[in-house]
Enzyme design. Structure first.
Site, PDB file in Angstrom:
ATOM      1  CB  SER A 185      -1.083  -0.037   1.052  1.00  0.00           C
ATOM      2  OG  SER A 185      -0.256   0.079   2.502  1.00  0.00           O
ATOM      3  CD  GLU A 186       0.241   3.728   2.080  1.00  0.00           C
ATOM      4  OE1 GLU A 186      -0.736   4.408   2.094  1.00  0.00           O
ATOM      5  OE2 GLU A 186       0.393   2.670   3.007  1.00  0.00           O
ATOM      6  CB  THR A 187       7.189   2.117  -1.229  1.00  0.00           C
ATOM      7  OG1 THR A 187       6.771   0.620  -1.627  1.00  0.00           O
ATOM      8  CG2 THR A 187       8.744   1.904  -1.413  1.00  0.00           C
TER       9      THR A 187
END
Length: 276
Positions: free
Chosen positions: A47-49
């Site tokens: 969902s996030e990096t």
């Protein structure tokens, strides 16, 4: 030419490893282009990096850029806690022993350290007010099922519906094709005496994330809304991720000064290097 950089993955909001929400963290992103960051975020498919960079503001300990598989976010909650844990684990030393100051596109975010748990202070909302539109249709429910609804946007663009019970939230089968650009969630209460006070689910089709296992930014904004209206006590516990086989717990605490703190476990599960 690519070079090797320190890379970790941190599981956030669960004391049981691999039951929370993972974030990928590149600890040295100083010379990466926007395109390279976005390409890596698309490849990790989380969902996030995030990418840790030197701060540009004197008050900050580091600067953070946050990417979903499709776009960059000005702020996100579980990446804030996970990146702070990764930075500390990688040898980062904050200017103040009891707190870390993160610089991101949304501004400065304070991360408090205490008893091994990290908590971030909810940033101010950039938009609020009532919102419903096509969400009830996408959720497949009638308007009479909605106790309240609100923009709770602190950067990513969140809106939320409050349903009567946690079971109603867990039963939702949303048709996200009806709201392809939405960032939306639902929250409902557990019976008194339960381990958690609320169940929450968040859906982010705009970012290419059908359902987020545990969302700190929405938890922060919903916490500001519910505690300010008296719909929730000043301290409560949220469960998230059950429909995805996760077991996240998010702690919300509203201070006497009005600041809402979002807390949760952070566990470094992968340490290594990545060629970027």
């Amino acid at each position: 030419m690519s070079r090797t950089r320190s890379f970790v993955q941190v599981d956030v909001f669960s004391t049981s490893p691999y039951r929370g929400n993972p974030v990928a963290v590149v600890l040295d992103g100083a010379d990466l282009t926007d395109e390279e960051m976005q390409r890596l975020a698309r490849w990790t498919n989380l969902s996030e990096t995030t990418f840790v960079l030197p701060p540009t503001l004197p008050e900050a300990d580091y600067r953070l850029r946050i990417f979903t598989p499709q776009n960059e976010l000005p702020f996100a909650g579980h990446p804030t806690l996970g990146s702070a844990r990764a930075w500390l684990d990688g040898g980062g030393v904050p200017r103040h022993a009891d707190r870390i100051v993160q610089e991101c596109a949304a501004g400065l975010v304070t991360v408090r350290r205490g008893d091994g748990v990290l908590s971030f202070a909810a940033p101010p909302l950039v938009r609020d007010g009532a919102y419903l539109k096509q969400i009830v249709a996408a959720f497949g429910i009638g308007r009479d099922r909605v106790l309240a609804h609100q923009w709770v946007d602190n950067g990513p663009g969140w809106a939320v519906l409050q349903l009567a019970t946690a079971d109603e939230v867990l039963a939702l089968e949303p048709d996200l094709s009806l709201i392809p650009t939405a960032m939306v969630g639902a929250i409902g209460a557990y019976p008194h005496g339960s381990r958690h006070d609320f169940e929450m689910r968040t859906f982010a089709p705009r970012c290419g994330v059908a359902e987020d296992p545990a969302c700190g930014s929405m938890s922060a904004a919903v916490g500001q809304w519910l505690t300010s209206t008296g719909a929730a006590p000043s301290a409560y516990r949220v469960s998230q991720g059950a429909r995805l086989g996760r077991a996240a717990t998010i702690e919300i605490t509203a201070g006497t000064d009005g600041t809402v703190w979002v807390s949760g476990a952070t566990t470094v599960c992968i340490r290594g290097t990545i060629a970027v």
